[in-house]
Write an enzyme that holds these catalytic residues in place. Structure first.
Site, mmCIF file in Angstrom:
data_model
loop_
_atom_site.group_PDB
_atom_site.id
_atom_site.type_symbol
_atom_site.label_atom_id
_atom_site.label_comp_id
_atom_site.label_asym_id
_atom_site.label_seq_id
_atom_site.Cartn_x
_atom_site.Cartn_y
_atom_site.Cartn_z
ATOM 1 C CB SER A 138 -0.936 0.000 1.108
ATOM 2 O OG SER A 138 -0.080 0.584 2.189
ATOM 3 C CG ASP A 139 1.804 5.954 -1.442
ATOM 4 O OD1 ASP A 139 2.766 5.793 -0.337
ATOM 5 O OD2 ASP A 139 1.557 6.688 -2.117
ATOM 6 C CD1 TRP A 140 2.362 6.852 5.771
ATOM 7 C CD2 TRP A 140 4.545 6.371 5.501
ATOM 8 N NE1 TRP A 140 2.824 7.153 7.088
ATOM 9 C CE2 TRP A 140 4.550 6.914 6.895
ATOM 10 C CE3 TRP A 140 5.914 6.116 5.158
ATOM 11 C CZ2 TRP A 140 5.405 6.983 7.858
ATOM 12 C CZ3 TRP A 140 6.751 5.924 6.192
ATOM 13 C CH2 TRP A 140 6.605 6.451 7.413
ATOM 14 C CB ALA A 171 -2.895 3.695 1.137
#
Ligand code: BGC
Length: 752
Positions: A296-298, A300
């Protein structure tokens, strides 16, 4: 130490071919047998893991410094405690041979199964040797150089213990307000695909040595379409746009073998991408056959709650995993809620295994079970970083990234022995040279513009002064000093633009313009009557309209990394003849954003560019950008003529050969990027008025003419429907060839 001895003894046995026998004697599990196929090793290991350990493999935690908002307890002590319990499978932002080895030792020696960690970091355009920002690098139209730059970045990062970079960013964008435009591929899906694939090849190689690292395609998907160019904002586009404009670069990176991919922060069709079964499972895994793993992005996964899509952390975990997403970067929710969700039957064990499988696969593939410390080698770290050879490549890459936008009266290259004044606060401030993704680049070792010009010009550089302040404003005294400095010179170089600190994540600007004080400065300098050369530094295409007519020449210098000043000096004096062409349009004004070459015709196109009556146009500005996609000048001139096609009517099986003569009509050798575009004029889903479908970067000696040939096949002539199926449809087409997306020759043909 003990373990190392065991491994060495084990390797010897392996050579003697006695592994199987020994395995059964000492009861060595299959997953520890390097001779067993990776698939069997993964299967064996998975069968031995508890759900808590599986959740641990899906948990990625940041090291000492943060590249996102801080979460809970981030102390080193807590991290080591969690690691020992098998609760962490990967770290980001832990860097260096020593530190990575230290943490790896805990994972390998102090956890039940000894599963090694993956160390990740944002190696965006270099690790220690910093290359031009990706957007600038793309303007070189040199795929081999882009691949080489990525491979050098990987080699340096790998020598510092890293296994994995969060790059390349494959997001198409039309928005210079978005600070992350600097990290991407520009506005074209065809070229964006080629350069994304080149970057993946460069980072990864064959992943069978210690010189390459895992690449990560990001941000999947459509992150470049955030409304207002405002970071983390809404995305709302159609599936036709998704397939034709935004997905191709991610797909090309998947096809190039990228091992990992990052879910973006935005939503698609109202669903956060981490929870989008459509994007993650239907498209990425099922349609494209992606076999790697997602991160995932940070934060997310957790942000699905703020989006209003998940009720709480547990719900968010369930939604992410059931959509097919996998590793949780810094939400710290999968680790806490997955075991419970499995027990309650809300996430199946098969789903968990499918998520953990590719992560383990790549840990085996990198050889980390045999030699967990192979990337953490202090000797190599000392030797491989910031070498002369790497710096030389950064200079080559920087030279090739500078776009010459304007050159009235051939002011550039500056004449030998002319007296030069340099004006511009940023020119001598290393802190403003690098952007927000500087890797481990050492600001003190950057060659800034002032140093670069001093190296090159010596005493011909007759003066330097700031001219404006760090915030872009100016004052009477600064203007006065600038005039005095300029009076001693024959040519005035003005370094304008914005600081590198405004290029990158969370650096959205509502007004991506040349700051007012810099415009005032140029107006003041005009009084000298001397030629003014604007050297623009920025991580985005700034709106140049206000200064465009006030200066003789514009070199768009972006942010060029370690060798910034040397590269700009190379071009200013003509040691390098500019060959770059912009991969983003330069808007005429803020109100025109988004402006892009591959737009649609509308029902009432403003074709006569005149009064236009009831046509689609602005009343106060032109429709066209100030500088179009693909534009860039050289110190020589090129002429295009005799465009010809092999047939005016082709069938779907035919190839269309397109030829053009390109001549160097100037006095200097030069490189030209010859570009081919098409327009599918009658399609069941409307197509843009121009779409890039080919390019060739060629070297022409002064006076030389070359025939340049392109071939169009069904691949270039098809497009996607809303379900992602390709369509090749009969009808009228145009083909264009030229020096940029505006100045082209054209021919018509029909596809039967
Ligand atoms: C960025 C990603 C980056 C990640 C890890 C996020 O905030 O959007 O591009 O890879 O942080 O640093």
């Amino acid at each position: 130490m003990k373990k190392t001895i065991c491994l060495t003894a084990f390797s010897l046995l392996m050579i003697a071919g006695k592994v199987e026998a020994q395995n059964s004697k000492v009861g060595l599990p299959i997953y520890k047998n390097p001779k067993a196929p990776i698939e069997e090793r993964v299967k064996d290991l998975l069968s031995k893991m508890t759900i808590e350990e599986k959740a641990g493999q899906l948990n990625q935690i940041s090291g000492r410094f943060l590249t996102g908002p801080s979460t809970e307890d981030s102390s080193e002590k807590k991290k080591v405690q969690d690691l020992k319990k098998g609760k962490i499978g990967s770290f980001l932002n832990i860097i260096g041979a020593k530190k990575t080895e230290e943490m790896q030792k805990v994972a390998v020696e102090q956890t039940r199964l000894g599963i090694p960690l993956l160390f990740a970091f944002d190696v965006i355009h270099g690790f220690k040797t910093i290359f031009p920002i990706p957007l600038a690098e793309a303007c070189s139209w040199d795929l081999k150089q882009a691949e080489k730059n990525a491979s050098i970045a990987a080699r340096e990062a790998a020598a510092a213990g890293l296994h994995w970079t969060f790059a390349p960013m494959c997001d198409i964008t039309n928005d210079p307000r978005w600070g992350r435009i600097m990290e991407g591929v520009g506005e074209d899906p065809y070229y964006g695909s080629l350069i994304s694939a080149a970057r993946v090849r460069g980072f990864q190689g064959n992943l069978n040595d210690t010189a390459h690292i895992l690449a990560c395609i990001k941000h999947y998907a459509v992150y470049g379409a955030v409304e207002e160019g405002r970071e983390y904002n809404l995305v709302d586009i159609s599936r036709v746009m998704l397939w034709n404009k935004y997905l191709p670069p991610y797909k090309a990176a998947v096809d190039a073998g990228a091992a990992t991919l990052m879910n973006s922060f935005n939503v698609f069709e109202g669903v956060p991408t981490s929870g989008s079964k459509y994007l993650v499972t239907d498209v990425l895994k099922n349609k494209w056959g992606f076999k790697g793993f997602l991160v995932s992005d940070w934060g997310a996964f957790g942000e699905m709650i703020n989006h209003g899509y998940a009720a709480d952390k547990k719900d968010a975990t369930q939604k992410a995993l059931n959509a097919g997403s996998m590793m949780d970067m810094e939400s710290r929710i999968v680790i806490n809620f997955l075991p419970e969700l499995v027990k309650e039957g809300r996430v199946s064990m098969a789903t968990v295994d499918a998520a953990v499988w590719p992560i383990l696969y790549y840990k085996f593939k990198l050889g980390l079970f045999e030699n967990p410390y192979k990337f953490s080698n202090e000797e190599r770290e000392k030797k491989e970083l910031f070498t002369d050879a790497n710096i030389a490549e950064a200079r080559k890459a920087g030279d090739a990234s500078i776009v010459l936008l304007k050159n009235d009266n051939v002011v550039l290259p500056i004449r030998k022995n002319s007296k030069v004044a340099l004006i511009g606060y940023y020119a001598n401030k290393n802190a403003d040279v690098l952007d927000r993704w500087p890797g481990q680049g050492d600001t003190a070792k950057v060659v800034n513009l002032y140093n670069g010009l001093t190296n090159k010009l010596g005493s011909s550089l007759v003066g330097f002064t700031d001219g404006y302040k760090d915030d872009g404003t100016t004052s009477d005294s600064l203007l006065q000093q600038a005039l005095e400095t300029a009076n001693n010179a024959d040519v005035i170089l003005v370094n304008i633009g914005i600081s590198g600190k405004l290029a990158g994540e969370c650096q959205s600007l509502a007004n991506p313009i040349i700051p007012d004080g810099q415009v005032q400065l140029i107006k003041a300098l005009q009084k000298t009557g001397k030629p003014i050369v604007a050297l623009v530094s920025a991580g985005r295409p700034l709106i140049l309209t206000q200064i465009n007519d006030l200066v003789s020449s514009i070199l768009y210098c972006w942010h060029l990394g370690t060798e910034t000043g040397n590269c700009i000096a190379d071009v200013v004096v003509g040691d390098y003849n500019p060959s770059a062409k912009t991969v983003v349009s330069f808007p005429y004004s803020v109100g025109q954003i988004p402006v892009y070459y591959n737009h649609f015709n509308t029902g009432r196109p403003n074709t006569n560019h005149g009064d236009g009556g009831f046509t689609s146009r602005f009343r106060d500005i032109p429709n066209e950008p100030l500088y179009p996609f693909g534009f860039g000048l050289s110190y020589t001139t090129f002429k295009y003529d005799s465009l010809r096609i092999s047939n005016q009517n082709i069938t779907k099986k035919d190839k269309l050969h397109v030829k053009v003569n390109v001549s160097n009509t100037g006095k200097m050798d030069g490189e030209e990027v010859v570009q081919l575009y098409i327009w599918d004029k009658t399609a069941s889903i409307i197509r843009p008025v121009k779409e890039l479908k080919g390019f060739k970067k060629i070297l022409l000696k002064a006076g030389e003419t070359k025939e340049v040939e392109f071939t169009l096949t069904d691949k270039e002539l098809s497009f996607y429907d809303a379900d992602g199926n390709t369509r090749l449809e009969a009808g009228a087409f145009k083909v264009f060839v030229g020096a940029n997306s505006r100045d082209v020759l054209e021919k018509d043909f029909t596809l039967q």
